[in-house]
Design a protein around this motif. Structure first.
Motif, short mmCIF file in Angstrom:
data_model
loop_
_atom_site.label_atom_id
_atom_site.label_comp_id
_atom_site.label_asym_id
_atom_site.label_seq_id
_atom_site.Cartn_x
_atom_site.Cartn_y
_atom_site.Cartn_z
N CYS A 169 24.23 92.73 7.69
CA CYS A 169 23.82 91.78 6.65
C CYS A 169 23.10 92.54 5.54
O CYS A 169 22.99 93.76 5.57
CB CYS A 169 22.89 90.71 7.25
SG CYS A 169 23.55 89.89 8.72
N SER A 170 22.61 91.80 4.57
CA SER A 170 21.85 92.42 3.49
C SER A 170 20.71 91.50 3.07
O SER A 170 20.76 90.29 3.28
CB SER A 170 22.74 92.72 2.29
OG SER A 170 23.19 91.53 1.69
N VAL A 171 19.68 92.10 2.48
CA VAL A 171 18.56 91.35 1.94
C VAL A 171 18.23 91.94 0.57
O VAL A 171 18.36 93.14 0.36
CB VAL A 171 17.34 91.39 2.90
CG1 VAL A 171 16.86 92.81 3.12
CG2 VAL A 171 16.21 90.51 2.40
N ALA A 172 17.88 91.08 -0.36
CA ALA A 172 17.61 91.54 -1.72
C ALA A 172 16.34 90.91 -2.27
O ALA A 172 15.92 89.84 -1.82
CB ALA A 172 18.80 91.20 -2.63
N GLY A 173 15.74 91.58 -3.25
CA GLY A 173 14.53 91.02 -3.85
C GLY A 173 13.90 91.95 -4.87
O GLY A 173 14.37 93.08 -5.09
N LYS A 222 28.08 88.24 5.70
CA LYS A 222 29.45 87.88 5.36
C LYS A 222 29.50 86.81 4.27
O LYS A 222 30.25 85.84 4.35
CB LYS A 222 30.20 87.39 6.61
CG LYS A 222 30.40 88.47 7.66
CD LYS A 222 31.17 87.95 8.85
CE LYS A 222 31.39 89.06 9.88
NZ LYS A 222 32.13 88.59 11.07
N GLY A 223 28.66 86.98 3.26
CA GLY A 223 28.68 86.10 2.11
C GLY A 223 27.97 84.77 2.27
O GLY A 223 27.95 83.95 1.36
N THR A 224 27.36 84.55 3.44
CA THR A 224 26.64 83.30 3.71
C THR A 224 25.15 83.59 3.92
O THR A 224 24.80 84.52 4.65
CB THR A 224 27.20 82.60 4.97
OG1 THR A 224 28.58 82.28 4.74
CG2 THR A 224 26.44 81.32 5.28
N ALA A 225 24.30 82.80 3.28
CA ALA A 225 22.85 82.94 3.48
C ALA A 225 22.49 82.30 4.81
O ALA A 225 22.63 81.09 4.98
CB ALA A 225 22.09 82.28 2.34
N VAL A 226 22.04 83.10 5.77
CA VAL A 226 21.73 82.59 7.11
C VAL A 226 20.23 82.54 7.39
O VAL A 226 19.80 81.91 8.35
CB VAL A 226 22.44 83.42 8.20
CG1 VAL A 226 23.95 83.36 8.01
CG2 VAL A 226 21.95 84.87 8.19
N SER A 228 9.48 87.75 -0.04
CA SER A 228 9.44 86.48 0.69
C SER A 228 10.30 85.44 -0.01
O SER A 228 10.31 85.35 -1.24
CB SER A 228 8.01 85.95 0.76
OG SER A 228 7.21 86.77 1.55
N GLY A 229 11.02 84.65 0.78
CA GLY A 229 11.83 83.57 0.22
C GLY A 229 13.24 83.96 -0.13
O GLY A 229 14.10 83.10 -0.36
N GLY A 230 13.52 85.26 -0.17
CA GLY A 230 14.88 85.71 -0.47
C GLY A 230 15.82 85.47 0.70
O GLY A 230 15.39 85.17 1.82
N PRO A 231 17.13 85.61 0.48
CA PRO A 231 18.10 85.30 1.53
C PRO A 231 18.48 86.51 2.39
O PRO A 231 18.56 87.63 1.91
CB PRO A 231 19.32 84.84 0.73
CG PRO A 231 19.26 85.67 -0.51
CD PRO A 231 17.80 85.87 -0.82
N LEU A 232 18.70 86.26 3.68
CA LEU A 232 19.39 87.19 4.55
C LEU A 232 20.86 86.77 4.49
O LEU A 232 21.20 85.66 4.90
CB LEU A 232 18.86 87.10 5.98
CG LEU A 232 19.59 87.95 7.03
CD1 LEU A 232 19.37 89.45 6.76
CD2 LEU A 232 19.13 87.59 8.44
N CYS A 245 13.55 95.35 -11.37
CA CYS A 245 14.98 95.39 -11.08
C CYS A 245 15.25 94.92 -9.66
O CYS A 245 14.58 95.35 -8.70
CB CYS A 245 15.52 96.80 -11.26
SG CYS A 245 15.52 97.34 -12.97
N LEU A 246 16.22 94.06 -9.52
CA LEU A 246 16.61 93.55 -8.21
C LEU A 246 17.11 94.68 -7.33
O LEU A 246 17.91 95.51 -7.76
CB LEU A 246 17.72 92.50 -8.38
CG LEU A 246 18.20 91.79 -7.11
CD1 LEU A 246 17.10 90.93 -6.51
CD2 LEU A 246 19.43 90.92 -7.43
N MET A 247 16.62 94.75 -6.09
CA MET A 247 17.03 95.78 -5.13
C MET A 247 17.67 95.10 -3.93
O MET A 247 17.32 93.99 -3.54
CB MET A 247 15.81 96.58 -4.67
CG MET A 247 14.96 97.16 -5.79
SD MET A 247 15.74 98.54 -6.63
CE MET A 247 15.48 99.85 -5.43
N GLU A 248 18.63 95.79 -3.31
CA GLU A 248 19.32 95.27 -2.14
C GLU A 248 19.40 96.35 -1.08
O GLU A 248 19.53 97.54 -1.38
CB GLU A 248 20.73 94.81 -2.51
CG GLU A 248 21.50 94.17 -1.36
CD GLU A 248 22.92 93.77 -1.75
OE1 GLU A 248 23.51 92.92 -1.06
OE2 GLU A 248 23.43 94.33 -2.75
N VAL A 249 19.31 95.95 0.19
CA VAL A 249 19.40 96.90 1.29
C VAL A 249 20.16 96.27 2.45
O VAL A 249 20.13 95.05 2.64
CB VAL A 249 17.99 97.35 1.74
CG1 VAL A 249 17.23 96.20 2.41
CG2 VAL A 249 18.04 98.54 2.68
#
Length: 479
Positions: free
Chosen positions: A102-106, A165-169, A158-162, A119-123
Motif C-alpha cells: 500500500c502507500s501513504v501520502a501527506g 490497490k487504488g482504494t482508501a482502506v 494524520s487523517g491521510g489515506p492508506l 510538497c506532498l510526499m508519498e511512501v
C-alpha cells in the motif's frame, strides 16, 4: 489529497470521498480552531482554492483515551467540487491481508519533530498482521489496520489515506510517540470498512446532534455558536475487550418488583464492579475476569444498589474459586464461584436461580433475558437493576461475524444479543446471567472492545452446562 488547515497553516491530511465530503481523522478537530481545506494541490505554496467546512461529522464512538478508537471524521464542504476526483473506499467490511503493498501520502514532517513540508510526499508501506500489531502495542486494536515499511507517516500526516490497490482502506491515526525515524511498533490506521454504515449515513445526508462524552458544556456551546454541527449515529455506551470486557444493559427496563431476586452486585471496595447470581445459599456465580484486587463483597436481595441506601445487605466473600484454566477473556473459561462468608436464608426477598443439571445445547433464537447495573445508552452506571430481552444466535453465524473483526471465539460459549438488535450487554454487567425459560444458561463474558453500536457482533456468554463437573466439585469442597 486534501490539506486540512487551521489559520491558513497545514494541520492534517485528508482525502475526498465524494465531491462535497472529505475524510480525515477525528483527532484533527480542535474546539478552538475552525478548519478549512485545500483540495487538489501537491505544492501548498502555490495553492489558492481554500474551502470552508460547513459541517463536522465526528464518529460518535471516537475515544482518544482508548488508543484513538474510531478516529475518523467527515468534513462536509461549503461547496461542491465539480472537477474533483474522489478516491474509492470499500463497499463492504473486509479483512486487509497481511503483507498487502500500500502507500501513504501527506505533507507531514519527514523526521521526528520535523516541520510539515509544502510538497506532498508519498511512501510505500506493507500491511502488518493484526495479531502481531496488537502484540507490539500490547492492546486489542479492532477496527484498525497496521502498516510499516522503511518509511511511514509522521506528525502532520494524520487523517491521510492508506491506499491499497487504488482504494482508501485506512485513515492515518497514530504512531509511536516521538519516533517517526525508527519506530519499534507499526503505524496504526482507522479501518474505513469497519464504520461503513456510519459513513453511508453521512454521505446520504443523515444529520443528528451529538455531544461526545469527552466534551465539556463550554465546548458544545462554542461549537453551536460557531454554527458547527456534529453527527450522532445513535451513540451507545460501549464494551471493552479487556478484564471487564463485558457488559452494560442496552435498551433495558426496570424488572417487576419481586422478580430477579437472585441477582448479585459484585463490588470492589464498596463500588459495583460486576454482576453475578445466587445459585446456592452459599455460592454466587460470576465471570472469572471480575476477580480484581481489593475488598470484594456481594450485595443481594435488592434491585437498588444505591450506596446511600440504609438497608443494603452486603456479604463478605470467603473464597474466590476462579476456573483453573482461565487466563484471559478471549481464551474462554470465564467463570468463577464465590463462596459467601455465611449460608444465606432464602426468603421472599432472596431467591436462587436454577442452572442446568446436564450438558445440553441451547437452541438458536431462544428468547432469554439479561440484567445488570452496568452502563446504559444514557449513563455510566445505574443504581436500579435493568433487564432486557435477547435471543440466542446460531454459533456458526456468530463465529463468522467475529471472524470479520479478526477474533477467534473460544470454546464453550453462547452467543446472544448485540448483533442485529438494539438490546444487549456492555461494561459493568459482566458476570450476570443469561436466563432462558427461568434457567441460567450463560454468564456475560465479552463483546467487541468499546463498541455497543448495535448492530455489531453478538455478545458472548460462558456456557454454564459445560462446567457442571467443576461447579459441583467446588461446591462439594473439592476445589
Amino acid at each position: 489529497m486534501v490539506s486540512v488547515q487551521s489559520d491558513g497553516q497545514h494541520k492534517c491530511g485528508g482525502f475526498l470521498v465524494s465531491k462535497q465530503f472529505v475524510m480525515t481523522a477525528a483527532h484533527c478537530f480542535n474546539k478552538e480552531q475552525e478548519l478549512t481545506v485545500v483540495v487538489g494541490a501537491h505544492d501548498l505554496k502555490h495553492s489558492s482554492d481554500r474551502i470552508a467546512v460547513k459541517f463536522y461529522h465526528i464518529h460518535p464512538g471516537y475515544m482518544p483515551s482508548d488508543y484513538y478508537r474510531k478516529d475518523i471524521m467527515i468534513l462536509q464542504l461549503n461547496e461542491t467540487m465539480k472537477n474533483a476526483k474522489p478516491i474509492s473506499i470499500p463497499n463492504k467490511d473486509q479483512k486487509i491481508k497481511a503483507k498487502s503493498k500500500c502507500s501513504v501520502a501527506g505533507w507531514g514532517g519527514t523526521t521526528t519533530n520535523g516541520s510539515s513540508t509544502n510538497c506532498l510526499m508519498e511512501v510505500d508501506v506493507s500491511v502488518i498482521d493484526n495479531y502481531a500489531c496488537e502484540k507490539s502495542w500490547n492492546t486489542i486494536l479492532s477496527g484498525r489496520v497496521c502498516a510499516l515499511g522503511p518509511g511511514g507517516f509522521c506528525q502532520g500526516d494524520s487523517g491521510g489515506p492508506l491506499v491499497c490497490k487504488g482504494t482508501a482502506v485506512g485513515v492515518v491515526s497514530f504512531n509511536e510517540k516521538n519516533n517517526c525515524d525508527k519506530p519499534t511498533a507499526p503505524n496504526v490506521y482507522t479501518k474505513i470498512s469497519s464504520v461503513l454504515p456510519w459513513i453511508k449515513a453521512i454521505l446520504n445526508g443523515v444529520k443528528y446532534l451529538y455531544k461526545p462524552s469527552w466534551w465539556s458544556p463550554f465546548h458544545l456551546a462554542r461549537i453551536m455558536r460557531a454554527n458547527f454541527s456534529l453527527l450522532l449515529t445513535v451513540a451507545l455506551t460501549c464494551l471493552m475487550m479487556s478484564g471487564t470486557f463485558g457488559a452494560d444493559i442496552i435498551n433495558g427496563k426496570r424488572p417487576k418488583r419481586n422478580s430477579l431476586l437472585y441477582m448479585a452486585s459484585i463490588q470492589i471496595d464498596g463500588k459495583h464492579k460486576c454482576g453475578g447470581f445466587l445459585i446456592d445459599p452459599s455460592y454466587v456465580l460470576t465471570a472469572a475476569h471480575c476477580n480484581n484486587s481489593g475488598n470484594m463483597t456481594v450485595i443481594l436481595g435488592t434491585h437498588n444498589i444505591d450506596p446511600k441506601g440504609s438497608n443494603l445487605r452486603r456479604y463478605r466473600v470467603q473464597n474466590k474459586h476462579k476456573h483453573p484454566l482461565f487466563k484471559e477473556v478471549k481464551n474462554g473459561n470465564d467463570i468463577m464461584l464465590l463462596k459467601l462468608s455465611k449460608k444465606l436464608k432464602l426468603s421472599k426477598a432472596l431467591k436462587t436461580v436454577r442452572i442446568p443439571s446436564k450438558n445440553k445445547p441451547i437452541k438458536k433464537k431462544s428468547k432469554c433475558i439479561i440484567a445488570g447495573w452496568g452502563k446504559t445508552e444514557k449513563q455510566d452506571l445505574v443504581n436500579e437493576l435493568l433487564v432486557t430481552d435477547v435471543s440466542t444466535i446460531n454459533f456458526t453465524t456468530c463465529q463468522s461475524m467475529w471472524k470479520k473483526v479478526d477474533t477467534k471465539l473460544p470454546e464453550n460459549i453462547i452467543c446472544a444479543g448485540g448483533f442485529d438488535t438494539k438490546s444487549g450487554a456492555c461494561q459493568g454487567d459482566s458476570g450476570g446471567p443469561l436466563v432462558c425459560n427461568g434457567l441460567a444458561v450463560g454468564i456475560v463474558s465479552f463483546n467487541l472492545k468499546m463498541n455497543c453500536d448495535y448492530p455489531n457482533v453478538p455478545n458472548i456468554y460462558t456456557q454454564i452446562s459445560k462446567y457442571l463437573p467443576w461447579i459441583k466439585k467446588v461446591m462439594k469442597g473439592g476445589a
